[in-house]
Motif scaffolding. Structure first.
Motif: not given
Length: 136
Positions: A66-72
């Protein structure tokens, strides 16, 4: 189930993580084949504190989609399921399976009063039911 229950015991196939840890750290822990879920706690250490919810790979993958790899780089509490399904430790495997199906979830908290006894996956529950049926 409300959050803020005490994490009192070691839950098999689950590990504890403080709410201020990164999702990247959570993925490293979840990559262990013996770990199904993370019990997220607010407290002084990973294994002591108030039990605020459960985090699994499923929630992480959904957030990344939903939100991309920035979630990491987010903190685990941002993805933690705080409104988790729980059953009493004395609940039969058949009733646990019903809880999984009713709530459409893959993990449930097995509680002994206000203390977390374990986190069970639907697959563990199915296996336990099959073992009981074979023994009967």
């Amino acid at each position: 189930m409300n959050a803020r229950h005490e994490a009192c015991s070691t839950a098999p196939r689950a590990r504890y993580i403080r709410m201020d840890r990164s999702v990247r750290e959570a993925i490293k822990i979840l990559s262990d084949p013996d770990v199904d879920a993370l019990v997220v706690v607010e407290g002084p250490s990973d294994d002591r504190g108030a039990f605020i919810g459960i985090l699994t790979e499923r929630e992480i993958f959904k957030a990344m989609a939903e939100r991309g790899l920035d979630v990491l780089d987010h903190l685990v509490w941002m993805l933690t399921t705080q409104d988790f399904v729980s059953v009493d430790v004395r609940t039969t495997p058949a009733d646990r399976l019903e809880a999984f199906c009713t709530h459409k979830t893959n993990h449930i908290a097995i509680m002994d009063g206000l203390c977390l006894h374990s986190v069970q996956s639907i697959w563990d529950c199915v296996a336990a039911s099959a073992d009981r049926a074979a023994a009967a």
